[in-house]
Design a protein around this motif. Sequence first.
Motif, PDB file in Angstrom:
ATOM      1  N   LEU A 199       0.932  -1.208   0.070  1.00 16.92           N
ATOM      2  CA  LEU A 199      -0.148  -0.187  -0.178  1.00 16.92           C
ATOM      3  C   LEU A 199       0.841   1.084   0.020  1.00 16.92           C
ATOM      4  N   GLU A 200       1.960   1.316   0.781  1.00 20.28           N
ATOM      5  CA  GLU A 200       2.844   2.333   0.815  1.00 20.28           C
ATOM      6  C   GLU A 200       3.434   2.562  -0.643  1.00 20.28           C
ATOM      7  N   LYS A 201       3.900   1.587  -1.509  1.00 19.17           N
ATOM      8  CA  LYS A 201       4.307   1.644  -2.713  1.00 19.17           C
ATOM      9  C   LYS A 201       3.418   2.087  -3.701  1.00 19.17           C
ATOM     10  N   MET A 202       2.067   2.036  -3.293  1.00 22.90           N
ATOM     11  CA  MET A 202       1.038   2.563  -4.103  1.00 22.90           C
ATOM     12  C   MET A 202       0.661   3.619  -3.783  1.00 22.90           C
ATOM     13  N   HIS A 203       1.349   4.501  -2.831  1.00 18.98           N
ATOM     14  CA  HIS A 203       0.791   5.691  -2.555  1.00 18.98           C
ATOM     15  C   HIS A 203      -0.297   6.011  -1.720  1.00 18.98           C
ATOM     16  N   ALA A 204      -1.106   4.782  -1.432  1.00 20.17           N
ATOM     17  CA  ALA A 204      -2.480   4.629  -0.794  1.00 20.17           C
ATOM     18  C   ALA A 204      -2.310   5.491   0.554  1.00 20.17           C
ATOM     19  N   PRO A 205      -3.592   6.383   0.636  1.00 17.25           N
ATOM     20  CA  PRO A 205      -3.741   6.928   2.050  1.00 17.25           C
ATOM     21  C   PRO A 205      -3.920   5.852   3.015  1.00 17.25           C
ATOM     22  N   ALA A 206      -3.783   6.362   4.416  1.00 20.22           N
ATOM     23  CA  ALA A 206      -4.089   5.429   5.513  1.00 20.22           C
ATOM     24  C   ALA A 206      -5.638   5.081   5.551  1.00 20.22           C
ATOM     25  N   ARG A 207      -6.018   3.839   5.998  1.00 19.39           N
ATOM     26  CA  ARG A 207      -7.574   3.456   5.884  1.00 19.39           C
ATOM     27  C   ARG A 207      -8.168   4.166   7.072  1.00 19.39           C
ATOM     28  N   ASP A 208      -9.348   4.656   7.202  1.00 16.74           N
ATOM     29  CA  ASP A 208     -10.399   5.120   7.995  1.00 16.74           C
ATOM     30  C   ASP A 208     -10.751   4.160   9.129  1.00 16.74           C
ATOM     31  N   THR A 209      -9.985   4.218  10.164  1.00 17.73           N
ATOM     32  CA  THR A 209     -10.205   2.801  11.112  1.00 17.73           C
ATOM     33  C   THR A 209     -11.474   3.303  12.060  1.00 17.73           C
ATOM     34  N   SER A 210     -12.097   4.373  11.655  1.00 17.75           N
ATOM     35  CA  SER A 210     -13.421   4.843  12.560  1.00 17.75           C
ATOM     36  C   SER A 210     -14.392   3.947  11.995  1.00 17.75           C
ATOM     37  N   ILE A 211     -14.397   3.467  10.660  1.00 20.77           N
ATOM     38  CA  ILE A 211     -15.447   2.773  10.097  1.00 20.77           C
ATOM     39  C   ILE A 211     -15.103   1.179  10.332  1.00 20.77           C
ATOM     40  N   PRO A 212     -16.079   0.698  11.017  1.00 19.82           N
ATOM     41  CA  PRO A 212     -15.997  -1.036  11.195  1.00 19.82           C
ATOM     42  C   PRO A 212     -15.902  -1.685   9.918  1.00 19.82           C
ATOM     43  N   VAL A 213     -14.993  -2.811   9.857  1.00 18.96           N
ATOM     44  CA  VAL A 213     -15.167  -3.826   8.821  1.00 18.96           C
ATOM     45  C   VAL A 213     -16.296  -4.671   8.943  1.00 18.96           C
ATOM     46  N   ILE A 214     -16.874  -5.151   7.873  1.00 18.17           N
ATOM     47  CA  ILE A 214     -17.852  -5.872   7.893  1.00 18.17           C
ATOM     48  C   ILE A 214     -17.402  -7.290   8.107  1.00 18.17           C
TER      49      ILE A 214
END
Length: 93
Positions: A50-65
Motif C-alpha cells: 500500500l505504501e508503494k502504491m501511495h495509498a492513504p491510510a485507511r479510516d479505522t473509525s469505520i468498522p470492517v464488515i
Amino acid sequence: MSKPKILVIYYSTYGHVKTIAEAELRGLQKSGKVDASLYQFAETLDATVLEKMHAPARDTSIPVITPEILASADGFLVGFPTRFGVAPGQVKA
C-alpha cells in the motif's frame, strides 16, 4: 414496526468509492425511513504494498464488515472499484 436495517459497504484504496458510500449513507439517513450504517471490506494488501502504491491510510473509525453483521441486515448497498469488470481481491476474500 421497526425500520429496515440497511448496510452501506465499500472498498476504496484511494478514497473515491468511500466518498460515494458516504453520500449514499447521508441520503439514506436523510430519508428517515431506514436504519443505515457504513462498513468497509477488510484490507488484504500488505502495508508495504500500500505504501508503494501511495495509498492513504485507511479510516479505522469505520468498522470492517463480518458475515455475522451482513446476515443481520435487511438490505445492503455495496461499492467497489473494478478492473476489467472484476471485483478486487479484498471483496472476493
